[in-house]
Scaffold this active site. Structure first.
Site, PDB file in Angstrom:
ATOM      1  N   CYS A  38      38.072  60.907  39.706  1.00 18.38           N
ATOM      2  CA  CYS A  38      39.286  60.247  39.755  1.00 18.38           C
ATOM      3  C   CYS A  38      39.646  60.103  38.208  1.00 18.38           C
ATOM      4  O   CYS A  38      38.665  59.696  37.584  1.00 18.38           O
ATOM      5  CB  CYS A  38      39.127  58.911  40.554  1.00 18.38           C
ATOM      6  SG  CYS A  38      39.291  58.939  42.220  1.00 18.38           S
ATOM      7  N   CYS A  88      29.457  58.286  43.748  1.00 15.47           N
ATOM      8  CA  CYS A  88      30.454  57.496  44.455  1.00 15.47           C
ATOM      9  C   CYS A  88      30.252  56.946  45.915  1.00 15.47           C
ATOM     10  O   CYS A  88      30.887  56.171  46.478  1.00 15.47           O
ATOM     11  CB  CYS A  88      31.604  58.778  44.398  1.00 15.47           C
ATOM     12  SG  CYS A  88      31.377  60.111  45.408  1.00 15.47           S
ATOM     13  N   CYS A 122      36.111  50.202  45.857  1.00 14.48           N
ATOM     14  CA  CYS A 122      37.204  51.127  45.625  1.00 14.48           C
ATOM     15  C   CYS A 122      36.900  52.690  46.093  1.00 14.48           C
ATOM     16  O   CYS A 122      37.463  53.355  46.855  1.00 14.48           O
ATOM     17  CB  CYS A 122      37.698  51.526  44.142  1.00 14.48           C
ATOM     18  SG  CYS A 122      39.102  52.475  43.991  1.00 14.48           S
TER      19      CYS A 122
HETATM   20  S1  SF4 Z   1      36.030  57.076  41.545  1.00  9.97           S
HETATM   21 FE1  SF4 Z   1      37.981  56.797  42.355  1.00  9.97          FE
HETATM   22  S2  SF4 Z   1      37.417  55.774  44.405  1.00  9.97           S
HETATM   23 FE2  SF4 Z   1      35.787  55.604  43.094  1.00  9.97          FE
HETATM   24  S3  SF4 Z   1      36.072  53.717  41.867  1.00  9.97           S
HETATM   25 FE3  SF4 Z   1      37.002  55.178  40.736  1.00  9.97          FE
HETATM   26  S4  SF4 Z   1      39.145  55.360  41.371  1.00  9.97           S
HETATM   27 FE4  SF4 Z   1      38.310  54.271  43.035  1.00  9.97          FE
END
Ligand code: SF4
Length: 234
Positions: A195, A221, A109
């Protein structure tokens, strides 16, 4: 050194680093999340005549409070912020990879919603300015103001971290002294904001990034790990 002297020295260092970046590089991008202390850099740019584009990576899963913080900053300082987004909409991602991918495969993701758009952005620049600070986490403890990084295609760019030597407290003193519009989640126990699906509040004694992907081994991330930092002079 008194606190006042320290604040003045850090501000001077920040402005010097930004100035040197402008002297050395032609195509520059500053990325600001409007989720934490990097608004200090946005403010320094907005209050100067430095022509440094400000980019905002919108995954489509950000908190409403983060979007509001970005809008307040733009309105207050007349700063033009440029959006960068994933190639796939959320519904396209769900069609290809299933719904709520962040629960099943957060690395994929993040690769789709954060790393890919950032790679696209960095493909067109020579220098990337970030708000990284050494005291944010153990993994960021060796951050330098100027670094050289290799991208996946082998090209080298500068990674410029004007707040490398700032502490969280230094940044907050600056934010309060200049009455900067900050993300209100920071008043609600959130200390590092990404997020909404993967961010929670943390206890004050916790690592600043402990609220990100809580309960998982994941701590980054990928935005700050997909490039390869080169040794000094590399
Ligand atoms: S931080 Fe945002 S981009 Fe990363 S896994 Fe979570 S939802 Fe997905």
């Amino acid at each position: 050194m008194s606190q006042v002297q320290r604040e003045a020295a850090l501000k001077e260092e920040l402005e010097t680093v930004l100035g040197q970046c402008l002297e050395r590089y032609r195509r520059i991008a500053f990325t600001c999340s409007f989720g934490g202390t990097s608004i200090v850099i946005a403010h320094a740019i907005a209050m100067s005549d430095m022509d440094i584009p400000v980019y905002f990576l919108d995954t489509g899963l950000l908190f409403a409070e983060t979007l509001a913080a970005r809008r307040r900053f733009e309105q207050r300082f007349g700063l033009r912020v440029i959006d960068v987004g994933p190639a796939l909409s959320l519904s396209q991602q769900a069609e290809r990879h299933g719904g709520e991918l962040w629960l099943r495969d957060p690395d994929l993701c993040c690769a789709l919603r954060k790393v890919e758009p950032m790679q696209r952005l960095l493909g067109g620049v020579d220098a990337w300015i970030t708000g990284l600070r050494r005291d944010q986490s153990l993994t960021r403890g060796q951050v330098e103001a100027f670094e050289h990084h290799e991208l996946e295609d082998g090209r080298t760019i500068a990674k410029v971290n004007p707040m490398a030597h700032w502490t969280r407290q230094d940044a907050w003193q600056y934010i309060q002294a200049h009455d900067l519009p900050y993300n209100i989640l920071l008043d609600q126990g959130y200390r590092s904001i990404g997020c909404r699906t993967c961010t929670g509040p943390v206890a004050t004694e916790d690592d600043e990034r402990a609220g990100r992907w809580a309960g998982r081994a994941k701590t980054e991330c990928g935005l700050h790990t997909f490039t390869r930092r080169l040794p000094e002079g590399g």
